[in-house]
Design a protein around this motif. Structure first.
Motif, mmCIF file in Angstrom:
data_model
loop_
_atom_site.group_PDB
_atom_site.id
_atom_site.type_symbol
_atom_site.label_atom_id
_atom_site.label_comp_id
_atom_site.label_asym_id
_atom_site.label_seq_id
_atom_site.Cartn_x
_atom_site.Cartn_y
_atom_site.Cartn_z
ATOM 1 N N ASN A 92 0.809 -1.223 0.000
ATOM 2 C CA ASN A 92 0.000 0.000 0.000
ATOM 3 C C ASN A 92 0.840 1.270 0.000
ATOM 4 O O ASN A 92 0.471 2.261 -0.613
ATOM 5 N N VAL A 93 1.982 1.245 0.703
ATOM 6 C CA VAL A 93 2.774 2.478 0.785
ATOM 7 C C VAL A 93 3.665 2.662 -0.437
ATOM 8 O O VAL A 93 4.137 3.772 -0.707
ATOM 9 N N ASP A 146 -0.384 12.059 -5.722
ATOM 10 C CA ASP A 146 -0.933 11.790 -4.384
ATOM 11 C C ASP A 146 -2.364 11.261 -4.478
ATOM 12 O O ASP A 146 -2.753 10.370 -3.717
ATOM 13 N N PHE A 147 -3.141 11.801 -5.415
ATOM 14 C CA PHE A 147 -4.507 11.314 -5.581
ATOM 15 C C PHE A 147 -4.506 9.877 -6.087
ATOM 16 O O PHE A 147 -5.318 9.056 -5.671
ATOM 17 N N ARG A 148 -3.574 9.565 -7.023
ATOM 18 C CA ARG A 148 -3.466 8.202 -7.534
ATOM 19 C C ARG A 148 -3.193 7.228 -6.400
ATOM 20 O O ARG A 148 -3.783 6.155 -6.316
ATOM 21 N N LYS A 149 -2.249 7.591 -5.528
ATOM 22 C CA LYS A 149 -1.918 6.704 -4.417
ATOM 23 C C LYS A 149 -3.109 6.508 -3.487
ATOM 24 O O LYS A 149 -3.399 5.398 -3.043
ATOM 25 N N ARG A 207 -7.617 2.431 -1.931
ATOM 26 C CA ARG A 207 -9.022 2.093 -1.706
ATOM 27 C C ARG A 207 -9.492 0.918 -2.568
ATOM 28 O O ARG A 207 -10.578 0.392 -2.357
ATOM 29 N N LEU A 208 -8.698 0.552 -3.559
ATOM 30 C CA LEU A 208 -9.074 -0.549 -4.442
ATOM 31 C C LEU A 208 -8.643 -1.883 -3.837
ATOM 32 O O LEU A 208 -7.596 -1.964 -3.189
ATOM 33 N N PRO A 209 -9.408 -2.938 -4.054
ATOM 34 C CA PRO A 209 -8.946 -4.262 -3.639
ATOM 35 C C PRO A 209 -7.611 -4.578 -4.305
ATOM 36 O O PRO A 209 -7.358 -4.179 -5.450
#
Length: 537
Positions: A166-167, A332-335, A340-342
């Motif tokens: 995730n990070v 940042d928005f992409r990350k 939030r996506l599986p």
């Protein structure tokens, strides 16, 4: 006799735990528990498969076999019969783990947070998955299924609040990471002690994964001062705090295990500076003519600038609509959206973006996902569904050409060679799962911060790595043994360079300990490096 308390074994894994730092801090008194255990036990530097395939260390430890036998080396891997790659899956292992073999023979095994594992057919071990691992390759679960619920009820959930997939590769605040990891180490020690009380065990295996993010985010480049401060000791004061907590955790776990246990502490690799040229390799292959990209309609001039400044003859690069959408969004928005996506959808989208930029009908070789070494896969006919390179002489010719060209790459800043060697996987990791691996591995010179690559055929390719983490995986591994049946070897007075063993040695040693037959493939390691490359005694 299986189950005899005198034969109990406790195996503690340190994920990317650095043996040289442990020895240094043990000598200085910072790690009293580990220092005492080393004094009264034996210490070995381990040659490791992670030298070439940096995530293969744990699978090699688990199975006692090389990657060509077990087939696991990274989060995203190729699979024969599939174009490109897929996410590492539970059917990837070609060999059983040591706890599966032991449990099938009646040895009571409990396994806690072993990275890169899934429920295993035939295993009778009690196992907890992904409670406190750094990178989740499956999901939090357990066998039996009720065990995880009981653990969470008794000990709470793992407090780190961060996970590698995730990070991503961006930097994180080392101070915040340190605070999170200190709490997480204490939680892991508490949960381990609870599991020891819950289960009747002959062999208990736990991996303390906190040393892995610590290596990436809390390691610091040594300063250029004088004296002992320049040897990685005080330079790594923030990292040392975490190892001191690990030291206390091992003491607490060992106290709960009892004095009659034989202890093994193992790591498959250590820590070094994060500087490599993997991010430049796709453009290198493109300029050399091995990797082809779909073209858009021809432009008026017939030449457009490539992504790294190189020309694209006959038209611009075609762009997948998903890729265009991704690139149009702020980073940042992409990350934030990706988190939030599986995971399964996120991985499929990433693969779509990667493979859409390849014209398979003209591509002879392509790069596999990585964050350290360069992994090159030949687009081989009958193995890849869209393969164009014929097996045999044509395959060998493509490999020969690539080895020659990649070996010429230099650092445009210093003029030094950028590539230490290009390894043919057929030579070092043969076996039934060899085709789950890259065909060539590009090993970079470790002490070069590569922001460019040059050669007469390529020109100059420039670009900073997207991986901003200061530290990363580096050989060798280590193994500490301690117990009444282990002779005392004493704390080594200084660091050596030769390796005393191999990461594949632990599994057969544990099988032998409990009188379980050692499979023949565990003995077949003629191609293993005897010492880390570049560190010959």
């Amino acid at each position: 006799m299986v189950g005899d308390s005198r034969r109990k074994a406790l195996v503690v894994g340190l994920d990317v735990g650095d043996g040289d730092l442990i020895l240094k801090w043990a000598r200085r008194g910072h790690l009293p528990v580990l220092g005492s255990l080393i004094e009264r036990g034996t210490w070995a530097r381990l040659a490791t498969t992670a030298e070439l395939l940096h995530v293969s260390g744990w699978p090699s430890i688990y199975t006692g076999s090389l990657p060509g036998e077990h087939g696991v080396y990274y989060t995203f891997q190729p699979v024969p019969g599939r174009q490109g790659y897929r996410v590492f899956a539970g059917d990837q292992y070609g060999r059983p783990t040591f706890w599966s073999l032991l449990s099938q023979s009646g040895v009571r095994c409990t396994v806690f947070d072993a990275p890169y594992t899934h429920p295993e057919a035939g295993s009778r071990a009690a196992q907890v998955f992904e409670w406190g691992t750094w990178a989740h390759h499956w999901r939090p679960a357990s066998t039996p299924s009720s065990l995880l619920r009981r653990l969470n009820r008794a000990c709470g959930r793992y407090p780190l609040g961060l996970e590698a997939l995730n990070v991503g590769l961006g930097p994180l605040d080392p101070g915040d990471m340190r605070r999170r990891l200190l709490a997480s180490i204490r939680a892991k020690a508490n949960a381990t002690r609870w599991l020891m009380e819950w289960s009747a065990w002959d062999l208990f295996f736990v991996v303390l994964g906190e040393t892995h993010p610590a290596a990436h985010y809390c390691w610091s480049p040594p300063s250029a001062g004088d004296g002992d401060d320049n040897d990685g000791g005080d330079d790594q004061a923030g990292l040392r705090i975490l190892y001191e907590e690990i030291d206390r955790a091992i003491g607490a776990i060992l106290e709960r295990a009892g004095r009659d246990v034989t202890l093994y502490v193992i790591s498959g690799d250590g820590i070094g500076p994060n500087q490599a040229g993997w991010h430049l390799l796709p453009e290198v292959l493109r300029r050399l003519g091995f990797l082809a990209e779909p073209l858009t309609e021809p432009t008026g001039s017939g030449v457009e600038s490539g992504a790294e400044g190189g020309p694209t003859q006959g038209g611009g690069r075609a762009t997948d609509p998903i890729r265009r959408l991704r690139d149009a969004l702020p980073r940042d928005f992409r990350k934030s959206l990706a988190r939030r996506l599986p995971a399964s959808i996120r991985h499929r989208l990433a693969q779509r973006v990667d493979t859409a930029a390849i014209d398979w009908s003209k591509t002879r070789a392509f790069c596999l996902p990585t964050d350290l070494e360069g992994y090159v896969r030949i687009n081989l006919r009958d193995r890849e569904p869209l393969g164009i390179v014929a097996p045999g002489l044509e395959y060998e010719r493509v490999c020969d050409d690539l080895v020659a060209e990649l070996g010429k790459l230099t650092d445009p800043v210093s003029g030094r060679k950028a590539v230490r060697e290009v390894v043919r996987v057929d030579e070092v990791f043969p076996g039934p799962r060899r085709h789950y691996l890259p065909d060539l591995i590009v090993v970079w010179e470790r002490d070069l911060p590569l922001t460019g690559l040059s050669s007469p055929s390529v020109g100059t390719v420039l670009g900073r790595s997207p991986d901003a983490r200061p530290g990363t995986h580096e050989p060798p591994g280590f193994l500490l043994r301690h117990g009444d049946d282990i002779p005392a070897g004493g704390l080594p007075e200084k660091d050596g360079h030769a390796c005393d063993g191999h990461v594949c040695d632990l599994a057969p040693e544990l099988l032998s300990r409990y009188g379980v037959r050692i499979p023949g493939y565990m003995r077949n390691r003629k191609s293993q490096p005897a010492t880390p490359r570049g560190e010959l005694p």
